[in-house]
Motif scaffolding. Structure first.
Motif, PDB file in Angstrom:
ATOM      1  N   VAL A  94       0.871  -1.174   0.000  1.00 39.49           N
ATOM      2  CA  VAL A  94       0.000   0.000   0.000  1.00 39.49           C
ATOM      3  C   VAL A  94       0.909   1.226   0.000  1.00 39.49           C
ATOM      4  O   VAL A  94       1.798   1.319   0.855  1.00 39.49           O
ATOM      5  N   PRO A  95       0.713   2.106  -0.950  1.00 41.99           N
ATOM      6  CA  PRO A  95       1.595   3.266  -0.999  1.00 41.99           C
ATOM      7  C   PRO A  95       1.629   3.981   0.348  1.00 41.99           C
ATOM      8  O   PRO A  95       0.593   4.192   0.968  1.00 41.99           O
ATOM      9  N   GLY A  96       2.816   4.297   0.800  1.00 48.65           N
ATOM     10  CA  GLY A  96       2.946   5.067   2.027  1.00 48.65           C
ATOM     11  C   GLY A  96       3.050   4.249   3.292  1.00 48.65           C
ATOM     12  O   GLY A  96       3.132   4.809   4.373  1.00 48.65           O
ATOM     13  N   SER A  97       3.033   2.913   3.193  1.00 41.06           N
ATOM     14  CA  SER A  97       3.185   2.147   4.431  1.00 41.06           C
ATOM     15  C   SER A  97       3.983   0.879   4.164  1.00 41.06           C
ATOM     16  O   SER A  97       4.182   0.482   3.021  1.00 41.06           O
ATOM     17  N   ARG A  98       4.398   0.264   5.262  1.00 43.98           N
ATOM     18  CA  ARG A  98       5.200  -0.947   5.132  1.00 43.98           C
ATOM     19  C   ARG A  98       4.362  -2.054   4.519  1.00 43.98           C
ATOM     20  O   ARG A  98       3.142  -2.078   4.674  1.00 43.98           O
ATOM     21  N   PRO A  99       4.998  -3.007   3.841  1.00 41.89           N
ATOM     22  CA  PRO A  99       4.217  -4.115   3.262  1.00 41.89           C
ATOM     23  C   PRO A  99       3.484  -4.866   4.370  1.00 41.89           C
ATOM     24  O   PRO A  99       3.964  -4.963   5.489  1.00 41.89           O
ATOM     25  N   CYS A 100       2.337  -5.376   4.003  1.00 40.32           N
ATOM     26  CA  CYS A 100       1.521  -6.108   4.968  1.00 40.32           C
ATOM     27  C   CYS A 100       1.439  -7.557   4.516  1.00 40.32           C
ATOM     28  O   CYS A 100       1.077  -7.843   3.375  1.00 40.32           O
ATOM     29  N   HIS A 101       1.772  -8.453   5.417  1.00 38.84           N
ATOM     30  CA  HIS A 101       1.789  -9.877   5.061  1.00 38.84           C
ATOM     31  C   HIS A 101       0.433 -10.517   5.271  1.00 38.84           C
ATOM     32  O   HIS A 101      -0.213 -10.305   6.293  1.00 38.84           O
ATOM     33  N   GLY A 102       0.030 -11.301   4.284  1.00 33.63           N
ATOM     34  CA  GLY A 102      -1.234 -12.011   4.378  1.00 33.63           C
ATOM     35  C   GLY A 102      -1.086 -13.370   3.727  1.00 33.63           C
ATOM     36  O   GLY A 102       0.033 -13.823   3.474  1.00 33.63           O
ATOM     37  N   ALA A 103      -2.202 -14.002   3.457  1.00 35.12           N
ATOM     38  CA  ALA A 103      -2.158 -15.355   2.887  1.00 35.12           C
ATOM     39  C   ALA A 103      -3.175 -15.469   1.761  1.00 35.12           C
ATOM     40  O   ALA A 103      -4.303 -14.977   1.877  1.00 35.12           O
ATOM     41  N   LEU A 104      -2.769 -16.135   0.692  1.00 36.05           N
ATOM     42  CA  LEU A 104      -3.680 -16.404  -0.409  1.00 36.05           C
ATOM     43  C   LEU A 104      -4.640 -17.510   0.038  1.00 36.05           C
ATOM     44  O   LEU A 104      -4.205 -18.564   0.514  1.00 36.05           O
ATOM     45  N   VAL A 105      -5.939 -17.247  -0.066  1.00 32.24           N
ATOM     46  CA  VAL A 105      -6.906 -18.255   0.374  1.00 32.24           C
ATOM     47  C   VAL A 105      -7.725 -18.836  -0.778  1.00 32.24           C
ATOM     48  O   VAL A 105      -8.467 -19.800  -0.577  1.00 32.24           O
ATOM     49  N   SER A 106      -7.620 -18.243  -1.963  1.00 32.21           N
ATOM     50  CA  SER A 106      -8.292 -18.828  -3.131  1.00 32.21           C
ATOM     51  C   SER A 106      -7.653 -18.222  -4.374  1.00 32.21           C
ATOM     52  O   SER A 106      -6.694 -17.452  -4.266  1.00 32.21           O
ATOM     53  N   GLU A 107      -8.190 -18.539  -5.528  1.00 33.15           N
ATOM     54  CA  GLU A 107      -7.660 -18.004  -6.775  1.00 33.15           C
ATOM     55  C   GLU A 107      -7.678 -16.479  -6.773  1.00 33.15           C
ATOM     56  O   GLU A 107      -6.855 -15.844  -7.411  1.00 33.15           O
ATOM     57  N   SER A 108      -8.635 -15.904  -6.069  1.00 31.83           N
ATOM     58  CA  SER A 108      -8.853 -14.472  -6.197  1.00 31.83           C
ATOM     59  C   SER A 108      -8.740 -13.687  -4.904  1.00 31.83           C
ATOM     60  O   SER A 108      -8.906 -12.477  -4.930  1.00 31.83           O
ATOM     61  N   TRP A 109      -8.520 -14.360  -3.796  1.00 31.54           N
ATOM     62  CA  TRP A 109      -8.625 -13.621  -2.538  1.00 31.54           C
ATOM     63  C   TRP A 109      -7.416 -13.826  -1.634  1.00 31.54           C
ATOM     64  O   TRP A 109      -6.899 -14.935  -1.503  1.00 31.54           O
TER      65      TRP A 109
END
Ligand SMILES: *[C@@H]1O[C@H](CO)[C@@H](O)[C@H](O)[C@H]1NC(C)=O
Ligand SMILES: *[C@@H]1O[C@H](CO)[C@@H](O)[C@H](O)[C@H]1NC(C)=O
Ligand SMILES: *[C@@H]1O[C@H](CO)[C@@H](O)[C@H](O)[C@H]1NC(C)=O
Ligand SMILES: *[C@@H]1O[C@H](CO)[C@@H](O)[C@H](O)[C@H]1NC(C)=O
Ligand SMILES: *[C@@H]1O[C@H](CO)[C@@H](O)[C@H](O)[C@H]1NC(C)=O
Ligand SMILES: *[C@@H]1O[C@H](CO)[C@@H](O)[C@H](O)[C@H]1NC(C)=O
Ligand SMILES: *[C@@H]1O[C@H](CO)[C@@H](O)[C@H](O)[C@H]1NC(C)=O
Ligand SMILES: *[C@@H]1O[C@H](CO)[C@@H](O)[C@H](O)[C@H]1NC(C)=O
Length: 870
Positions: A330-345
């Motif tokens: 996200v512009p202006g902030s540190r990267p945020c870690h998440g997890a892929l839970v489907s093809e699109s999300w």
């Protein structure tokens, strides 16, 4: 599926060319057109589909088989063994969307509901019903009957058929407005293939025996299926230019779960019963002859092969190289870690984005980096959890990718647990990156990647992200602790622990952390908890920031969010539990509640199963002047109780150099243990006149944080806890110091007094060892006497007096002194604390003193004489 306008009507013509006299044309639908995982049907495609309402609410589907007859499922009408009155039900014909003004729809009252006599429960078969309409339906393009198969009719396994209905689109996820009829293509499964799938324990460890008169349709890999509200609806297969109803939607195990295809009532098996019920109706249902027998041969054979589908999610080539790891830029902030839970999300903490401007204009600049993808993905939508702003356990947001990614080895989604998932204690887990944290986490200090705070620009240079440096931090190994330990550590006194299959309040993994002095509290780190079952990784929890300095850290379980995630994503990989190997005597059978707690967590909790071999979290090794080693017991985060004779030379007043170790199990500690050491800075003794007091409190140089290897015990104010079982806990050998526990019973003061006449200081407890247990503990280290209460918590009752295995200095008489010195020491409430009967005379029977042989023999004699005396 795209919506089209209604197609031109087709005029029904009588069909004089039929081989058999059939009085009804059946199974014809709009010629052009050719649930869960389904799509909107086109109007007029399934003109036999009806909606069955009870008191105005859609409950089940059904199919029109003749102008006055509807076929449906028995279980729609039989509740608790009783058939509903027909008057409560009505039939809606010719509807497509149940929301629109139902101008073209026909509504019919039900004159009679007929169910086979031997129907009892869905899983026992015969799940079909016939509804006689109060007045015949008007046939037309939107209302037409389906053909029924004769009992000789065979539908080949592998045939693509269609199921239709207005049921839930996923488990517990109702069809949204405008309630358009859903259709889903399902393949017929051969009997053997279906039985093979249902013979393997699945959700709830259930297996199921398929019966004659049932058929299966769906896919091994699941995801497309019928669901609640579809019951009674038709499964139809096209043959020639007619549609035959092969099945009636009956039941399933969940909806769309892997290896759990839908089970249907095989209509062909019930030709005779249907004919019998409708006898005399004109016109009756049509049973056209099958135009050709299905070809049997190579196409059919593989279906009878017992192959099961494996999970498509949660596979990693090696732990730490997570193919679902997503970084949201996200512009202006540190990267945020998440997890892929489907093809699109992608799932990520909402707190990463709560301060962002969430207008779609801004999402244009957001990017998601996924493993092995040449370019960063664009973001189409951000869906924060509705409670994210006030509930840490719901700090979740879903980001939809503008273009779905192709799933392969990487990226690949992580598996999400179903709400009833029970991660077995002892499960192997890892910590994964989550949110913006990481820099101050336990692993980052070991060389984790530090992402700069530079705001990413449009059009990244992908090369800087596609080859991430190794991240030892994400390899942090953990082992899940039992629910009781985890639930109670955080101090919910008397609370009952959720049994397996109820979502837990927290998940506690035990893991090796940096030595605590180095990192201080771990409150800024963000981690997810990944747990493995049968080689498949689940996203089991997200960190609980509020758990402060207590260890183990508590993670919020993710399983409670399964319904929300699948509702938003329509296709996240919720996977069934894969490991069921807990025994019949397992944790699930016990009703467990929490022991009393201190403000620093509960006392007397022993982790089960023992993580990494540390069985007794309060058992300390007290090393005196680098020479003698005594046992000590942690009674509060900064205090250890030990025997005075062990730590102070008789008559000496100088404090020797004493070191205390916790979390050790033997002189050669287990590789994964988490030993904690402290210096003793003072020794406190109670003021006793004359005699040297038996108990000493050792003040530690700094507090220890509660952990599976260092947790205080509870203290008992006197007597013996009711219903408790007691042990002497010590070392068999003071050199290797492997803890052993010997079962004992504590004698009443009277027996004790008689046995050791005249030689005991007041407040001494005597124990009797269980057969063959006498020699288990050596005596020089002053082993403690512990009891486990009925509630499950462990209490310290006494410490061995010098040189004895049978005599213990009781803790109870020192309650006031201990409480004054150590405010946090936790004495259990005295209620019901003693089973000792009131003492009568202190006359001891003759010959009970030690001289008469072994204590065991003496006690036996004593008990005998007491009985004789009445
Ligand atoms: C179901 O039947 C049982 C016994 O026949 C009865 O006790 C119970 O109340 C019934 N339940 C409902 C919901 O009608
Ligand atoms: C019900 O009875 C019919 C006819 O007697 C029989 O074919 C069928 O197998 C029975 N079904 C069940 C579930 O008992
Ligand atoms: C699960 O099912 C298997 C096979 O039916 C059985 O051996 C095992 O004990 C079951 N486990 C539980 C927890 O019920
Ligand atoms: C079953 O599957 C295996 C592996 O796919 C295959 O080698 C075998 O020939 C199959 N058996 C039958 C009877 O189709
Ligand atoms: C949000 O919180 C409310 C109140 O606790 C709860 O009823 C609701 O189910 C929560 N929403 C979700 C999506 O979990
Ligand atoms: C996904 O894979 C299919 C075939 O495997 C390919 O045709 C398609 O272009 C791929 N899509 C993307 C977005 O990579
Ligand atoms: C952890 O949280 C406490 C209280 O919220 C705060 O005082 C402390 O500075 C924090 N420590 C770190 C390392 O951020
Ligand atoms: C987790 O956080 C909540 C507040 O968000 C707190 O009430 C709770 O005690 C914490 N610990 C556990 C184990 O849930």
């Amino acid at each position: 599926m795209s919506q089209h306008l209604l197609l031109p009507l087709v005029i029904l013509a009588p069909s004089p060319t039929q081989e058999e006299p059939e009085d009804l044309d059946c199974g014809r639908s709009e010629p052009s057109a050719r649930i869960m995982g389904g799509s909107d049907a086109q109007a007029g495609t399934w003109p036999w589909q009806v909606s069955l309402s009870q008191k105005g609410n859609h409950i089940c589907g059904g199919s029109l088989i003749a102008p006055s007859w509807v076929l449906s499922a028995a279980h729609c009408f039989v509740k608790n063994g009783t058939l509903d009155p027909a008057a409560e039900w009505s039939v809606l014909l010719g509807v497509h969307s149940q929301d629109w003004p139902l101008d073209d729809a026909q509504v019919r009252a039900v004159a009679a509901i007929l169910v086979p006599d031997n129907y009892s429960r869905v899983e026992l078969g015969a799940d079909l019903a016939l509804l006689r309409l109060a007045s015949p339906a008007r046939l037309g393009p939107a209302v037409r009957p389906v053909c029924l198969p004769r009992s000789s009719h065979r539908f080949a396994p592998g045939t693509a058929c269609w199921a239709t209905g207005w049921g839930d689109v996923q488990e517990a996820d109702p069809l949204p407005l405008p309630w358009v009829l859903q259709e889903v293509e399902l393949r017929l499964l051969g009997e053997a293939a279906c039985q093979c799938l249902y013979s393997r324990p699945g959700p709830f460890n259930l297996t199921f025996q398929l019966l004659p008169g049932m058929l299966c349709a769906g896919y091994r890999e699941g995801r497309r299926d019928t669901c609640q509200g579809d019951s009674g609806g038709p499964l139809v297969c096209e043959e020639g230019s007619r549609w035959f109803q092969a099945g009636i939607t009956s039941f399933g195990f969940g909806c769309g779960r892997r290896n759990r295809p839908g089970v249907f009532t095989a209509v062909a098996s019930y030709e005779a019963w249907i004919r019998e019920q409708v006898m005399g109706s004109e016109p009756g249902p049509a049973f056209p002859t099958q135009s050709r027998q299905p070809q049997s041969g190579p196409r059919e054979a593989p279906d009878e092969n017992c192959t099961i589908a494996l999970p498509e999610c949660g596979k990693a080539t090696r732990p730490g190289a997570w193919p679902w790891e997503a970084q949201v830029m996200v512009p202006g902030s540190r990267p945020c870690h998440g997890a892929l839970v489907s093809e699109s999300w992608v799932l990520a903490p909402a707190s990463c984005f709560l301060d962002s401007d969430r207008s779609p204009r801004y999402l244009d600049n957001w990017r998601v980096l996924l493993p092995s993808r040449p370019r960063a993905e664009q973001v189409a939508r951000l869906v924060p959890h509705e409670n994210a702003s006030w509930d840490d356990a719901s700090d979740l947001a879903l980001l939809q990718l503008r273009v779905p990614v192709n799933l392969s080895v990487a990226p690949r989604p992580v598996c999400l647990p179903q709400p009833e998932h029970y991660f077995l204690p002892g499960s192997r887990c890892r910590l994964g990156r989550w949110g913006r944290g990481g820099e101050q986490g336990p692993g980052a200090e070991r060389g984790g990647v530090a992402e700069g705070p530079t705001p990413p620009q449009r059009g990244f240079a992908p090369s800087s992200f596609s080859e991430p440096a190794p991240r030892p931090s994400t390899l942090l190994e953990a082992e899940l602790l039992g629910g009781w330990w985890c639930h109670c550590l955080y101090g919910r006194q008397g609370a009952s622990v959720p049994p397996p299959r109820d979502p837990p309040h927290a998940l506690c993994p035990a893991y090796q952390e940096e030595e605590e002095e180095a990192g201080g509290c771990w409150n800024d780190s963000s981690w997810s908890l990944l747990c493995r079952e049968e080689g498949t990784w689940f996203l089991a929890g997200i960190r609980n920031l509020s758990s402060g300095c207590l260890r183990p850290r508590a993670f919020f379980p993710l399983q409670t969010h399964g319904p929300w995630i699948s509702h938003v994503t329509r296709g996240a990989y919720l996977e069934d539990q894969l490991a069921w190997d807990w025994g019949p005597e397992g944790e699930e059978t016990k009703i467990q509640s929490c022991p009393p707690a201190t403000e620093h967590g509960a006392c007397g909790l022993r982790p089960e199963p023992a993580p990494m071999g540390v069985l007794w979290p309060w058992l300390a090794e007290v090393h005196v002047a680098g020479d003698q080693v005594c046992t000590g017991i942690l009674v509060a985060p900064g205090w250890v109780l030990a025997a005075t004779h062990c730590v102070l030379r008789r008559g000496s007043t100088t404090v020797p150099y004493i070191e205390v170790y916790l979390g050790r199990a033997g002189a050669s500690p287990l590789p994964q243990g988490h030993p904690v050491s402290r210096l003793v800075i003072s020794i406190r003794l109670p003021r006793h006149l004359g005699l040297q007091p038996p108990l000493a409190l050792l003040e530690l140089s700094s507090r220890v944080k509660p952990s599976p290897s260092a947790l205080p015990i509870c203290l008992h104010p006197g007597g013996i806890p009711l219903g408790a079982s007691c042990w002497v806990l010590g070392w068999k050998d003071p050199q290797d110091r492997v803890p052993v526990a010997a079962a004992v019973s504590i004698l009443t003061p009277r027996l004790c007094h008689c046995l050791y006449q005249g030689i005991l200081p007041p407040g001494t407890l005597c124990v009797l060892y269980a057969e063959g247990q006498e020699d288990r503990c050596e005596v020089t280290s002053a082993p403690p006497l512990l009891c486990q209460t009925e509630g499950g918590s462990w209490v310290l009752v006494g410490l061995a007096v010098r040189g004895s295995r049978e005599l213990f200095a009781a803790i109870g008489p020192e309650e006031a002194w201990i409480s004054q010195t150590v405010e946090e020491a936790h004495f259990l409430p005295p209620s019901g604390s003693s089973y000792w009967p009131p003492e009568g005379s202190d006359l001891c029977p003759p010959d009970t003193a030690r001289a008469s042989g072994t204590p065991r023999a003496a006690v036996f004699l004593l008990l005998l004489t007491s009985l004789i005396q009445g």
